[in-house]
Design a protein around this motif. Sequence first.
Motif, short mmCIF file in Angstrom:
data_model
loop_
_atom_site.label_atom_id
_atom_site.label_comp_id
_atom_site.label_asym_id
_atom_site.label_seq_id
_atom_site.Cartn_x
_atom_site.Cartn_y
_atom_site.Cartn_z
N PHE A 87 13.90 -2.02 9.22
CA PHE A 87 13.30 -3.36 9.26
C PHE A 87 11.89 -3.30 9.84
O PHE A 87 10.99 -4.01 9.37
N ILE A 88 11.69 -2.48 10.86
CA ILE A 88 10.35 -2.36 11.46
C ILE A 88 9.35 -1.82 10.44
O ILE A 88 8.22 -2.31 10.33
N LYS A 89 9.77 -0.82 9.67
CA LYS A 89 8.88 -0.26 8.64
C LYS A 89 8.52 -1.31 7.60
O LYS A 89 7.36 -1.42 7.19
N ILE A 90 9.51 -2.11 7.19
CA ILE A 90 9.25 -3.16 6.20
C ILE A 90 8.29 -4.20 6.77
O ILE A 90 7.35 -4.63 6.09
N LEU A 91 8.51 -4.59 8.02
CA LEU A 91 7.65 -5.60 8.64
C LEU A 91 6.22 -5.11 8.83
O LEU A 91 5.27 -5.88 8.76
N LEU A 92 6.06 -3.78 9.05
CA LEU A 92 4.72 -3.23 9.22
C LEU A 92 3.94 -3.25 7.92
O LEU A 92 2.71 -3.39 7.92
N ILE A 93 4.64 -3.10 6.78
CA ILE A 93 3.95 -3.07 5.48
C ILE A 93 3.84 -4.46 4.88
O ILE A 93 2.93 -4.74 4.10
N LEU A 94 4.75 -5.36 5.24
CA LEU A 94 4.83 -6.67 4.62
C LEU A 94 3.53 -7.48 4.65
O LEU A 94 3.20 -8.12 3.65
N PRO A 95 2.75 -7.48 5.74
CA PRO A 95 1.53 -8.30 5.76
C PRO A 95 0.51 -7.94 4.68
O PRO A 95 -0.28 -8.80 4.28
N PHE A 96 0.51 -6.68 4.18
CA PHE A 96 -0.49 -6.28 3.20
C PHE A 96 -0.34 -7.04 1.88
O PHE A 96 -1.32 -7.29 1.19
N GLY A 97 0.89 -7.40 1.51
CA GLY A 97 1.10 -8.20 0.31
C GLY A 97 1.58 -9.61 0.61
O GLY A 97 1.42 -10.52 -0.19
N GLY A 98 2.18 -9.77 1.79
CA GLY A 98 2.73 -11.06 2.15
C GLY A 98 1.67 -12.13 2.32
O GLY A 98 1.96 -13.32 2.12
N ALA A 99 0.44 -11.74 2.66
CA ALA A 99 -0.64 -12.72 2.84
C ALA A 99 -0.90 -13.49 1.55
O ALA A 99 -1.22 -14.69 1.57
N ILE A 100 -0.76 -12.81 0.41
CA ILE A 100 -0.97 -13.47 -0.88
C ILE A 100 0.08 -14.56 -1.09
O ILE A 100 -0.24 -15.66 -1.56
N ALA A 101 1.32 -14.26 -0.74
CA ALA A 101 2.40 -15.24 -0.91
C ALA A 101 2.20 -16.44 0.02
O ALA A 101 2.52 -17.58 -0.36
N LEU A 102 1.68 -16.21 1.22
CA LEU A 102 1.50 -17.30 2.18
C LEU A 102 0.47 -18.33 1.71
O LEU A 102 0.55 -19.51 2.09
N PHE A 103 -0.48 -17.90 0.88
CA PHE A 103 -1.52 -18.82 0.40
C PHE A 103 -1.06 -19.65 -0.80
O PHE A 103 -1.71 -20.64 -1.14
N GLN A 104 0.02 -19.25 -1.46
CA GLN A 104 0.43 -19.92 -2.70
C GLN A 104 0.73 -21.41 -2.53
O GLN A 104 0.33 -22.21 -3.39
N PRO A 105 1.41 -21.85 -1.45
CA PRO A 105 1.67 -23.30 -1.33
C PRO A 105 0.40 -24.14 -1.27
O PRO A 105 0.44 -25.34 -1.58
#
Length: 265
Positions: free
Chosen positions: A70-88
């Motif tokens: 889970f820590i590894k996933i959370l460390l990488i998640l922001p690199f693509g997750g930022a795009i999803a956060l802007f969609q709304p």
Amino acid sequence: MSGLGSINELEKITMQNSPLHRLDGRIKLVVLLAIIVYAVYTTDILILALMEIYLLVLIFLSKLSFKDSFIKILLILPFGGAIALFQPFIHAGTVIYTLPLGIHITAQGLAFGLLLISRLVVSLTCIVLLSSLSPMQEVVDSFKKLGMPRDLAMIFSLFIRYLFMFYDELQRIRHAQASRNFDIFNKKTAYMWRLKQVAYTIAMMFLRAFEKGETVYFSMLSRGYSEESDIYTANKKLGINDFTFVSTTVALILFLELMKYMAFV
């Protein structure tokens, strides 16, 4: 040193003994890449949630640490997750809430952002699982057996070997600095002085990497390395466990597609 902080410790995780670790590298590579492709293809969040549960079951069967994964996933998640956060905020659709400065949140944008983040979580779980099940060299060998060009496979293989050597050199420099009480996060020392020491470290790494690379290259030449050299890959036949893993994953994907089809009928 923590298992997440050392590249050598990360590689040791791939040497564990579990049913999934013992699978052929080609099977692990193809199946997990197929799951990523399917996650990108589907638009149903429920299906993505079920795929994530399946991957969590694979992590359990692999005897891997859920916490570290889970820590590894959370460390990488922001690199693509930022795009999803802007969609709304940027996706056109029905406005469900208005923020100050006239910023609107749309229902379609919220749904699309949730879909993107779900796809990303499933894909990252596959990547973390693959990196925990297969040593780097096994991944290269698997790509080569699946048809990767010889020159590209050679470049990847050399890159992996130099990566560990580069890391060892960095560790020696850090240990030498620690023995002299150097700490980059020590706020009692001047910021510019700490920045200068980091610059010296980077320059030293480049010099040592160049020297080591030249030494290793001449050693390879003395042992017969040339442009025609190839990577040795041992031939391994697929076993019953490999076919079982493939069949189970394919059956799950077909079941999820059938379930989605029945829901629309």
